[in-house]
Design an enzyme around this catalytic site. Structure first.
Site, PDB file in Angstrom:
ATOM      1  N   SER A   1      12.215  24.085  32.549  1.00 40.91           N
ATOM      2  CA  SER A   1      12.254  24.676  31.244  1.00 40.91           C
ATOM      3  C   SER A   1      11.452  23.807  30.359  1.00 40.91           C
ATOM      4  O   SER A   1      10.486  24.076  29.672  1.00 40.91           O
ATOM      5  CB  SER A   1      13.613  25.057  30.623  1.00 40.91           C
ATOM      6  OG  SER A   1      13.411  25.304  29.691  1.00 40.91           O
TER       7      SER A   1
ATOM      8  N   GLY B   1      10.250  24.882  15.834  1.00 41.86           N
ATOM      9  CA  GLY B   1       9.704  23.535  16.056  1.00 41.86           C
ATOM     10  C   GLY B   1      10.186  22.915  16.938  1.00 41.86           C
ATOM     11  O   GLY B   1      10.674  21.879  16.876  1.00 41.86           O
TER      12      GLY B   1
ATOM     13  N   HIS C   1      25.191  27.691  33.795  1.00 42.36           N
ATOM     14  CA  HIS C   1      24.979  26.014  34.476  1.00 42.36           C
ATOM     15  C   HIS C   1      26.427  25.808  35.045  1.00 42.36           C
ATOM     16  O   HIS C   1      27.336  25.821  34.333  1.00 42.36           O
ATOM     17  CB  HIS C   1      24.607  25.188  33.317  1.00 42.36           C
ATOM     18  CG  HIS C   1      23.949  23.980  33.901  1.00 42.36           C
ATOM     19  ND1 HIS C   1      24.761  23.212  34.360  1.00 42.36           N
ATOM     20  CD2 HIS C   1      22.834  23.277  33.786  1.00 42.36           C
ATOM     21  CE1 HIS C   1      24.193  21.880  34.559  1.00 42.36           C
ATOM     22  NE2 HIS C   1      22.984  22.096  34.454  1.00 42.36           N
TER      23      HIS C   1
ATOM     24  N   SER D   1      15.825  20.221  16.839  1.00 38.42           N
ATOM     25  CA  SER D   1      15.516  21.387  17.740  1.00 38.42           C
ATOM     26  C   SER D   1      16.390  21.247  18.917  1.00 38.42           C
ATOM     27  O   SER D   1      16.657  20.302  19.178  1.00 38.42           O
ATOM     28  CB  SER D   1      14.277  21.766  17.886  1.00 38.42           C
ATOM     29  OG  SER D   1      13.441  22.145  16.830  1.00 38.42           O
ATOM     30  N   HIS D   2      16.835  22.341  19.430  1.00 35.83           N
ATOM     31  CA  HIS D   2      17.686  22.334  20.602  1.00 35.83           C
ATOM     32  C   HIS D   2      17.077  21.764  21.864  1.00 35.83           C
ATOM     33  O   HIS D   2      17.786  21.096  22.569  1.00 35.83           O
ATOM     34  CB  HIS D   2      17.999  23.938  21.019  1.00 35.83           C
ATOM     35  CG  HIS D   2      18.530  23.913  22.358  1.00 35.83           C
ATOM     36  ND1 HIS D   2      19.723  23.629  22.589  1.00 35.83           N
ATOM     37  CD2 HIS D   2      17.995  24.546  23.376  1.00 35.83           C
ATOM     38  CE1 HIS D   2      19.997  23.610  24.053  1.00 35.83           C
ATOM     39  NE2 HIS D   2      19.008  24.198  24.302  1.00 35.83           N
ATOM     40  N   SER D   3      15.709  21.487  21.759  1.00 33.42           N
ATOM     41  CA  SER D   3      14.892  21.039  23.013  1.00 33.42           C
ATOM     42  C   SER D   3      15.600  19.439  23.001  1.00 33.42           C
ATOM     43  O   SER D   3      15.616  18.890  24.070  1.00 33.42           O
ATOM     44  CB  SER D   3      13.485  20.755  22.530  1.00 33.42           C
ATOM     45  OG  SER D   3      12.857  21.916  22.580  1.00 33.42           O
TER      46      SER D   3
ATOM     47  N   ALA E   1       8.192  23.633  22.374  1.00 37.92           N
ATOM     48  CA  ALA E   1       7.162  24.907  22.528  1.00 37.92           C
ATOM     49  C   ALA E   1       6.121  24.965  21.354  1.00 37.92           C
ATOM     50  O   ALA E   1       4.928  25.070  21.353  1.00 37.92           O
ATOM     51  CB  ALA E   1       7.620  26.082  23.213  1.00 37.92           C
TER      52      ALA E   1
ATOM     53  N   ARG F   1      24.431  15.483  39.499  1.00 39.58           N
ATOM     54  CA  ARG F   1      24.469  15.735  40.919  1.00 39.58           C
ATOM     55  C   ARG F   1      23.236  15.514  41.787  1.00 39.58           C
ATOM     56  O   ARG F   1      23.249  14.937  42.854  1.00 39.58           O
ATOM     57  CB  ARG F   1      24.679  17.439  41.134  1.00 39.58           C
ATOM     58  CG  ARG F   1      26.353  17.935  40.765  1.00 39.58           C
ATOM     59  CD  ARG F   1      26.251  19.433  40.714  1.00 39.58           C
ATOM     60  NE  ARG F   1      25.721  19.889  39.462  1.00 39.58           N
ATOM     61  CZ  ARG F   1      24.716  20.995  39.422  1.00 39.58           C
ATOM     62  NH1 ARG F   1      24.550  21.520  40.421  1.00 39.58           N
ATOM     63  NH2 ARG F   1      24.151  21.373  38.270  1.00 39.58           N
TER      64      ARG F   1
HETATM   65  C1  LIG Z   1      22.297  21.059  27.093  1.00 38.02           C
HETATM   66  C2  LIG Z   1      20.991  21.495  27.531  1.00 38.02           C
HETATM   67  C3  LIG Z   1      20.253  20.667  28.395  1.00 38.02           C
HETATM   68  C4  LIG Z   1      18.951  20.899  28.878  1.00 38.02           C
HETATM   69  N1  LIG Z   1      18.627  20.173  29.736  1.00 38.02           N
HETATM   70  C5  LIG Z   1      17.215  20.429  30.225  1.00 38.02           C
HETATM   71  C6  LIG Z   1      16.645  19.689  31.275  1.00 38.02           C
HETATM   72  O1  LIG Z   1      17.028  18.677  31.388  1.00 38.02           O
HETATM   73  N2  LIG Z   1      15.340  20.138  31.741  1.00 38.02           N
HETATM   74  C7  LIG Z   1      14.849  21.237  31.232  1.00 38.02           C
HETATM   75  O2  LIG Z   1      13.809  21.836  31.707  1.00 38.02           O
HETATM   76  N3  LIG Z   1      15.338  22.214  30.432  1.00 38.02           N
HETATM   77  C8  LIG Z   1      16.772  21.789  29.947  1.00 38.02           C
HETATM   78  N4  LIG Z   1      17.244  22.676  28.958  1.00 38.02           N
HETATM   79  C9  LIG Z   1      16.825  23.859  28.622  1.00 38.02           C
HETATM   80  C10 LIG Z   1      15.496  23.267  27.657  1.00 38.02           C
HETATM   81  O3  LIG Z   1      16.066  22.471  26.826  1.00 38.02           O
HETATM   82  C11 LIG Z   1      15.148  24.597  26.636  1.00 38.02           C
HETATM   83  O4  LIG Z   1      15.069  25.739  27.322  1.00 38.02           O
HETATM   84  C12 LIG Z   1      13.993  24.150  25.604  1.00 38.02           C
HETATM   85  O5  LIG Z   1      13.890  22.894  25.355  1.00 38.02           O
HETATM   86  C13 LIG Z   1      13.758  25.273  24.606  1.00 38.02           C
HETATM   87  O6  LIG Z   1      12.549  24.707  24.085  1.00 38.02           O
HETATM   88  P1  LIG Z   1      11.689  25.634  22.870  1.00 38.02           P
HETATM   89  O7  LIG Z   1      10.862  24.951  22.166  1.00 38.02           O
HETATM   90  O8  LIG Z   1      11.405  27.005  23.651  1.00 38.02           O
HETATM   91  O9  LIG Z   1      12.951  25.991  21.792  1.00 38.02           O
HETATM   92  P2  LIG Z   1      13.925  25.170  20.750  1.00 38.02           P
HETATM   93  O10 LIG Z   1      13.889  23.842  21.211  1.00 38.02           O
HETATM   94  O11 LIG Z   1      15.233  25.962  21.135  1.00 38.02           O
HETATM   95  O12 LIG Z   1      13.538  25.262  19.570  1.00 38.02           O
HETATM   96  C14 LIG Z   1      13.589  26.512  18.867  1.00 38.02           C
HETATM   97  C15 LIG Z   1      13.019  26.297  17.441  1.00 38.02           C
HETATM   98  O13 LIG Z   1      12.979  27.566  16.655  1.00 38.02           O
HETATM   99  C16 LIG Z   1      13.380  27.487  15.512  1.00 38.02           C
HETATM  100  N5  LIG Z   1      13.911  28.763  15.156  1.00 38.02           N
HETATM  101  C17 LIG Z   1      14.807  29.757  15.558  1.00 38.02           C
HETATM  102  N6  LIG Z   1      14.980  30.463  15.056  1.00 38.02           N
HETATM  103  C18 LIG Z   1      14.124  30.712  14.039  1.00 38.02           C
HETATM  104  C19 LIG Z   1      13.624  31.599  12.945  1.00 38.02           C
HETATM  105  N7  LIG Z   1      14.341  32.693  12.894  1.00 38.02           N
HETATM  106  N8  LIG Z   1      13.014  30.967  12.107  1.00 38.02           N
HETATM  107  C20 LIG Z   1      12.259  29.842  11.939  1.00 38.02           C
HETATM  108  N9  LIG Z   1      12.544  28.925  13.107  1.00 38.02           N
HETATM  109  C21 LIG Z   1      13.458  29.226  13.978  1.00 38.02           C
HETATM  110  C22 LIG Z   1      14.504  26.391  15.564  1.00 38.02           C
HETATM  111  O14 LIG Z   1      14.674  25.587  14.277  1.00 38.02           O
HETATM  112  C23 LIG Z   1      13.592  25.294  16.745  1.00 38.02           C
HETATM  113  O15 LIG Z   1      13.146  24.667  15.948  1.00 38.02           O
HETATM  114  C24 LIG Z   1      18.579  22.454  28.643  1.00 38.02           C
HETATM  115  C25 LIG Z   1      19.182  23.249  27.876  1.00 38.02           C
HETATM  116  C26 LIG Z   1      20.525  23.003  27.208  1.00 38.02           C
HETATM  117  C27 LIG Z   1      21.118  23.858  26.500  1.00 38.02           C
END
Ligand SMILES: Cc1cc2nc3c(=O)[nH]c(=O)nc-3n(C[C@H](O)[C@H](O)[C@H](O)COP(=O)(O)OP(=O)(O)OC[C@H]3O[C@@H](n4cnc5c(N)ncnc54)[C@H](O)[C@@H]3O)c2cc1C
Length: 662
Positions: free
Chosen positions: A410, A13, A257, A42-44, A16, A273
């Site tokens: 990303s 969630g 990073h 979520s980590h996003s 993406a 930066r």
């Molecule tokens: C500190 C930090 C700062 C960043 N800043 C930037 C930026 O400024 N610009 C940029 O472009 N990118 C940035 N990034 C990268 C970017 O944030 C991530 O690559 C992106 O948000 C990932 O989104 P996602 O939807 O793919 O996954 P996520 O946001 O990680 O979501 C993963 C989801 O999967 C769920 N999940 C995981 N495993 C399971 C499972 N087995 N069963 C059910 N649910 C599960 C979690 O609950 C979560 O909802 C940053 C990364 C970090 C670490």
């Protein structure tokens, strides 16, 4: 045993997953999201700096367009990316960002008239056009020719995620929180859903779906220090791998990073930066211009991380009880700028370091940050080998980042790929090809397999402690599969990880034997999966005897296009195996729009492929012929590498910009 049926199951969630869910709902299909945490956590949400989209609204973005964004992305990837996917992405990013504005993201905007910025440690006055006033603005980021990274102060991911989550609710997406997917249901090369475990009650639930999307983010937590949230453990990649059918791509491509704070590894954004912050050594000396005179602190991330490490190895790091570090100086930006545009960084410094970044330098060091590898997909987001399984966002190897992703690309990928994959899934659902006919008894078999595994963990006695195995795995990854890699360390890493994997088959759950909410049980079943993921990274890195992007081999410093212009593909053929099976996918030069060249950092050590020269001649010829006939940049691009026909019709339109007649 509970079975839930839906059209589309989305595991994850984050940005993406939410974007896919919204897209398929808008096409009239049911969607269920499974997530470990409420989507807004979520980590996003941690993404700070911004999202790349070539809008060219602000003064320093003038002249930007899809071509420049594409070229930056391919150079950033060290020619490891799929160029057609990168084209699809750069074409759609402006559309995705405007859509997000419409859904409520409060993007920072252009202000007409003069404002001061810090560029190369000097105050510079920039005058914004009257007619751009109020449009989405952008900041500078590493590895980009133009200011293209759009932002909401330094809370970009947070505001994007909140808007996407609200939109998903508006679209009646069903969200099942604290439901963890632990395996994929599949038969005869067809994915049919997933088995999930309720993290509160311990109940196992089968979700049967015509299409299943893994959007579980990255696998940074296989390292001991990472900027990633603790839930970024690679579970999506692991359950795909464990099917024995779906494959993973380029798992060894791990980004570090440059500026995570020491010791905890929390990120301070590249925006620091980008906005003019400097990197200083123990003597307060600004060292980056010595290494990268052109881009300095804003060289590509992999490059800056390596240069920092090199500099510390020369004894220029600041000694601390947590190891050497360098300084990030944003004091020169002034308090007003920091409190407006870098407010999360300020809070992180105050809360985790007890310092005020408007006055004090920030202790930083390169830290694991991003997973370029993931579930290998076609451009549609579907697995190349398991029908009906899709993946997007950081979980996937789609593959627009190749061996190094640019900052800001990303979060942009999450929403662009989410928006496109939702359309491809909907097309699939609307075709007879999507019918599934799995019998209930077969679904129950998958449930039973998982139930038996959990029972075995809970009843095991005199077994291994999963926490210890995992700790050792994290240390191995950090020490031996880090920024600089070499054959001896990698061999040791692979041998030790394989040994850990064998031991993980004997894990006992200590402390609590509860079937319901039980962190020790969760750690027990995740550890073995994490070790498998770690093995794909370490083994891929060992076999890749070249340096490309973030994969840097001290014993093989050249980028070797002659032998390594290919993607690493990992498969886990049998459950009893203790090592992944490896194959390679060629990256064909003869269809490249931008043939392999020099990235522009340090010395050019590339060992070129013989086809590169031939393709470059073809590209040059097409360009000069069409230019002499007065063709525009779109016509030339289309001749070099057509991609528009791959896009859903609704996203094919040309993007409009100031000063560009389209
Ligand atoms: C500190 C930090 C700062 C960043 N800043 C930037 C930026 O400024 N610009 C940029 O472009 N990118 C940035 N990034 C990268 C970017 O944030 C991530 O690559 C992106 O948000 C990932 O989104 P996602 O939807 O793919 O996954 P996520 O946001 O990680 O979501 C993963 C989801 O999967 C769920 N999940 C995981 N495993 C399971 C499972 N087995 N069963 C059910 N649910 C599960 C979690 O609950 C979560 O909802 C940053 C990364 C970090 C670490």
């Amino acid at each position: 045993m509970k079975i839930i049926y839906t059209d589309v199951l989305i595991v994850g969630g984050g940005l993406a997953g939410l974007r896919v869910a919204t897209g398929v709902r808008e096409r009239g299909h049911d969607a269920v999201i499974l997530t470990l945490v409420p989507p807004k956590r979520s980590h996003s949400a941690a993404a700070q700096g911004g999202m790349q989209a070539s809008l060219a609204n602000c003064k320093m973005g003038e002249g930007d367009n899809e071509d420049v964004h594409f070229s930056d992305t391919i150079k950033g990837s060290d020619w490891g990316a799929d160029q057609m996917v990168a084209r699809m992405f750069t074409h759609c990013a402006p559309k995705a960002i405007r859509e997000l504005a419409h859904w409520g993201v409060p993007w920072s905007r252009v202000n007409r008239g003069d404002h001061t910025s810090i560029i190369n440690a000097k105050k510079v006055t920039i005058t914004e056009k009257d007619e751009a006033h109020g449009l989405i603005t952008a900041r500078d980021f590493g590895g980009t020719k133009k200011w293209r990274t759009c932002y909401t102060s330094d809370g970009t991911g947070h505001s994007m995620l909140y808007a996407m989550d609200n939109k998903a609710h508006e679209d009646n997406v069903e969200i099942h929180e604290r439901l963890e997917a632990i395996s994929i249901i599949h038969e005869n090369g067809r994915c049919c859903g997933a088995i999930a475990r309720n993290l509160m009650s311990g109940e196992l639930v089968a979700y049967v779906a015509k299409a299943t999307t893994i959007a579980t983010g990255g696998y940074g937590r296989i390292y001991s220090v990472s900027t990633n949230a603790i839930i970024c453990q690679g579970m999506g990649q692991a359950i795909a791998l464990e099917t024995g059918v779906a494959t993973l791509g380029n798992m060894e491509a791990i980004q570090f990073h440059p500026t995570a704070i020491v010791p905890v590894g929390i990120l301070t954004t590249e925006g620091c930066r980008g906005d003019g912050g400097l990197l200083l050594d123990k003597d307060g000396y600004r060292f980056m211009p010595d290494y990268e005179p052109d881009k300095k602190e804003l060289a590509s991330r992999d490059v800056v991380s390596r240069r920092m490490t090199e500099h510390m190895r020369k004894g220029k790091g600041v000694k601390s009880r947590y190891g050497d570090h360098l300084w990030l100086d944003i004091t020169i930006l002034g308090r007003e700028h920091i409190e407006k545009n870098l407010r999360e960084v300020k809070e992180i410094c105050e809360n985790f370091l007890g310092i005020d970044p408007a006055v004090d330098w920030i202790p930083v060091r390169p830290t694991q940050h991003y997973s370029m590898g993931g579930i290998r997909t076609k451009y549609t987001g579907e697995s190349q080998t398991l029908k009906g399984l899709y993946s997007c966002g950081e979980a996937a190897c789609w593959d627009m980042h190749g061996f190094n992703r640019l900052g800001g690309n990303s979060v942009s990928e999450t929403v662009v790929s989410g928006m496109l994959v939702a359309e491809y899934i909907s097309d699939f659902l609307e075709s007879s090809d999507s019918d599934i006919s799995i019998e209930t008894k077969n679904v129950e078999k998958f449930l039973k397999i998982e139930q038996d595994k959990i029972d075995a963990l809970l009843t095991k006695e005199h077994g291994e402690d999963a926490y210890k195995l995992r700790r050792r795995m994290e240390e191995i990854m950090m020490e031996k599969v880090g920024i600089f890699r070499n054959g001896d360390d990698l061999k040791e890493a692979v041998t030790e990880l394989e040994e850990l994997l064998k031991r993980s088959k004997n894990i006992e759950v200590f402390r609590s034997k509860s079937r319901a909410a039980n962190p020790a049980l969760v750690n027990a079943y995740r550890t073995q999966k994490m070790i498998k993921v770690a093995l794909t990274v370490a083994y891929g890195a060992l076999l890749r005897t070249e340096s490309r992007g973030a994969h840097s081999r001290e014993d093989f410093p050249k980028r070797d296009d002659a032998n390594w212009l290919k993607r690493t593909i990992m498969n886990w053929e049998n459950e009893s195996d203790t090592m992944p099976t490896v194959s390679y996918e060629e990256i064909p030069i003869d269809s490249m729009e931008l043939p392999p060249g020099f990235r522009g950092y340090g010395k050019d050590l590339t060992q070129h492929h013989t086809d590169t020269k031939v393709r470059q001649e073809v590209v040059d010829k097409i360009k000069s012929e069409l230019e002499s006939k007065g063709a525009n940049r779109f016509e030339i691009q289309n001749e070099l590498m057509p991609f528009l026909d791959k896009l859903p019709k609704k996203y094919r339109a040309t993007n409009e910009r100031f000063g560009e007649n389209v």
